[in-house]
Design a protein around this motif. Structure first.
Motif, PDB file in Angstrom:
ATOM      1  N   ARG A   1      -1.329  10.907  -0.853  1.00  0.00           N
ATOM      2  CA  ARG A   1      -2.433  10.069  -0.360  1.00  0.00           C
ATOM      3  C   ARG A   1      -1.920   9.002   0.600  1.00  0.00           C
ATOM      4  O   ARG A   1      -2.563   8.689   1.606  1.00  0.00           O
ATOM      5  N   GLN A   2      -0.735   8.458   0.310  1.00  0.00           N
ATOM      6  CA  GLN A   2      -0.177   7.427   1.174  1.00  0.00           C
ATOM      7  C   GLN A   2       0.284   8.005   2.508  1.00  0.00           C
ATOM      8  O   GLN A   2       0.103   7.378   3.566  1.00  0.00           O
ATOM      9  N   ILE A   3       0.884   9.208   2.471  1.00  0.00           N
ATOM     10  CA  ILE A   3       1.301   9.858   3.718  1.00  0.00           C
ATOM     11  C   ILE A   3       0.090  10.083   4.617  1.00  0.00           C
ATOM     12  O   ILE A   3       0.139   9.850   5.833  1.00  0.00           O
ATOM     13  N   LEU A   4      -1.019  10.516   4.029  1.00  0.00           N
ATOM     14  CA  LEU A   4      -2.225  10.761   4.808  1.00  0.00           C
ATOM     15  C   LEU A   4      -2.777   9.454   5.381  1.00  0.00           C
ATOM     16  O   LEU A   4      -3.169   9.396   6.554  1.00  0.00           O
ATOM     17  N   ALA A   5      -2.780   8.415   4.581  1.00  0.00           N
ATOM     18  CA  ALA A   5      -3.291   7.118   5.045  1.00  0.00           C
ATOM     19  C   ALA A   5      -2.415   6.561   6.161  1.00  0.00           C
ATOM     20  O   ALA A   5      -2.917   6.073   7.188  1.00  0.00           O
ATOM     21  N   ASP A   6      -1.094   6.633   5.980  1.00  0.00           N
ATOM     22  CA  ASP A   6      -0.171   6.076   6.976  1.00  0.00           C
ATOM     23  C   ASP A   6      -0.137   6.907   8.255  1.00  0.00           C
ATOM     24  O   ASP A   6      -0.069   6.352   9.365  1.00  0.00           O
TER      25      ASP A   6
ATOM     26  N   THR B   1      -7.520   2.230   7.487  1.00  0.00           N
ATOM     27  CA  THR B   1      -7.909   3.589   7.156  1.00  0.00           C
ATOM     28  C   THR B   1      -9.427   3.744   7.134  1.00  0.00           C
ATOM     29  O   THR B   1     -10.162   2.772   6.943  1.00  0.00           O
ATOM     30  N   THR B   2      -9.849   4.978   7.324  1.00  0.00           N
ATOM     31  CA  THR B   2     -11.263   5.315   7.270  1.00  0.00           C
ATOM     32  C   THR B   2     -11.504   6.176   6.039  1.00  0.00           C
ATOM     33  O   THR B   2     -10.827   7.197   5.848  1.00  0.00           O
TER      34      THR B   2
END
Length: 492
Positions: free
Chosen positions: A241-246, A2-3
């Protein structure tokens, strides 16, 4: 991999999500906003970001702040990512992400000196608010400003360092008046009937406590346009937050997830100027009242209608509630039989089509909106979203069976225990009081309606008392599912 979201990473993130097409160093502040929560960042900030992407209105950037201690946590997280926010739009057919950059600063919530310096700056021509329905110091029964609230009384006696948004707004207007600077426009973006009038009453009402002439000046010289805002925006959790990261490889500490649909209808009353938001989808109309009433009665009233039966059935997500036939059909029947018939016509709008659109939005499986969020703060929301429909139907001599059942379901929810015996954690600023009343009402249903600050004249009407008593008695004797079954079958 991730960035981390930051201004220096936008070129890298651009391959995964939309990023600002404008240079943020060319933005200058034109709007000061109180309440930088999820809804603001999914709505007003998105409209401004879209306008800036057209290369227009770059002098209307946002400076944010708040009036609660909790707002400092938001400030710290946003500051660490250069005030950027990832807005994730979720629909059944797909998910998109965009990074917005309309906010260029965020003043510490407790720093009244810095806030007032911004409010006195001639460059600030609009002050906007999203401080929730409960933040306007409204008496629930009368729906009027309550000048006796302790926070208002404090500000009236300490205008050199006010603590509420309205105290700060008034202090800022006083500075501008003294300096000969034109007043800014005050624009509420909260989901309240006649939100501009309500905001005016709060600012002028505070002024009237210590300087009636100042109050008269506020009412005569300061613009408070009414507006209708709409976009379903759930709370951000680790899940989002996890959905966005994944899905997009972006590390954003406070992203905003929302539906694709958004709406903003405003009265065009901005004497000191405004951004050209009509170029990015906002509607400017002479009178926002028809749109506002439609949305509050049908959409927000619909949310209240499904929240409490779903909560009592231990349903977690709103789309899951819409998958439950009893809840979905209860919503449809109450809306069609009792709510929509007392909603006045809206220009170029079919109310049945609007209701169908709301049902589709509620059923969105991607949005992740929770039943608990819809059930939040009923003591402020019921008097705005449900009881006005009850009052209109009582005045017309029409049936209020379904709406009385909505109220009884709220009471049963506030008992603090689901049908399965699970504890319902506090979900209202007045939870302790509501729970005590709900426990009394189990044996004496009319005890719930004794909260005259919430129910007012509606709670004294014998027709409503009888219907409410019948509904709550049924809920306790037969349970939520059986009661809804009977209501839908016409045997209630």
């Amino acid at each position: 991999m991730t960035t981390r979201l930051a201004a220096g990473a936008l070129s890298e993130i651009a391959s995964r999500a939309s990023v600002p097409a404008y240079r943020r160093d060319q933005l200058t502040a034109g709007i000061f906003h109180f309440g930088v929560g999820n809804f603001h960042r999914a709505h007003q900030a998105v409209y401004l970001d879209a306008l800036f992407n057209l290369g227009e209105g770059l002098d209307w950037a946002l400076v944010g702040s708040g009036v609660r201690e909790a707002d400092e946590a938001m400030r710290e997280k946003l500051m660490a990512q250069d005030w950027l926010t990832t807005v994730v739009e979720q629909e059944a057919e797909g998910t998109t992400a965009r990074v917005t950059g309309a906010m260029i600063d965020y003043v510490k919530p407790a720093d009244s000196v810095a806030i007032l310096a911004h409010l006195a700056d001639p460059a600030i021509r609009i002050v906007s608010l999203t401080i929730t329905e409960g933040g306007y110091f409204i008496d629930p029964a009368t729906q009027k400003f309550n000048p006796e609230h302790p926070e208002i009384a404090h500000d009236a006696a300490h205008m050199e360092a006010p603590k509420t948004a309205f105290g700060l707004i008034l202090a800022g207007l006083m500075r501008r008046r003294t300096a000969g600077i034109a007043p800014f426009t005050v624009m509420s973006c909260d989901n309240i009937p006649h939100n501009g009038h309500v905001t005016r009453d709060a600012v002028a009402g505070l002024a009237r406590l210590f300087d009636p002439a100042l109050a008269d000046w506020v009412e005569a010289e300061v613009a408070f346009p009414n507006g209708m805002v709409d976009r379903i925006t759930p709370t951000t959790t680790a899940r989002e937050r996890q959905i966005l990261a994944d899905g997009f490889g972006i590390d954003d500490q406070w992203p905003v997830f929302c539906e694709k649909f958004k709406q903003w209808v405003l009265e065009d009353n901005f004497p000191s100027g405004r951004p050209a938001l009509e170029k990015v989808g906002a509607q400017f109309v002479p009178d926002v009242s028809p749109y506002e009433l439609m949305k509050i009665r049908i959409l927000n009233g619909g949310h209240a209608t499904i929240a409490y039966p779903a909560g009592l059935m231990d349903i977690h997500f709103v789309h899951e509630a819409m998958e439950e036939p009893l809840v979905r059909d209860f919503l449809t029947k109450v809306e069609r039989d009792e709510i929509i018939p007392v909603v006045p016509p809206v220009p170029d709008t079919d109310l049945d089509d609007y209701h169908a659109l709301c049902q589709k939005r509620f059923s969105n499986p991607k949005i992740g909106d929770t039943v608990r969020r819809l059930a939040l703060d009923g003591s402020n929301r019921q008097p705005k979203f449900i009881l006005p429909s009850v009052a209109d139907r009582l005045e017309a001599g029409a049936s209020i069976t379904g709406l009385a059942l909505v109220g009884a379901l709220w009471c049963r929810y506030c008992y603090g225990e689901t049908e399965s015996g699970q504890t319902i954690e506090p979900n209202d600023p007045s939870w302790e009081r509501l729970t005590a009343q709900a426990r009394r009402a189990r044996e004496k249903p009319s005890a719930w309606l004794e909260m005259t600050d919430i129910y007012g004249d509606v709670g004294r009407d014998t027709r409503f008392i009888e219907a409410f008593t019948h509904s709550l008695t049924a809920l306790w004797s037969a349970g939520t599912r059986e009661t809804l079954t009977r209501y839908l079958a016409g045997t209630f």
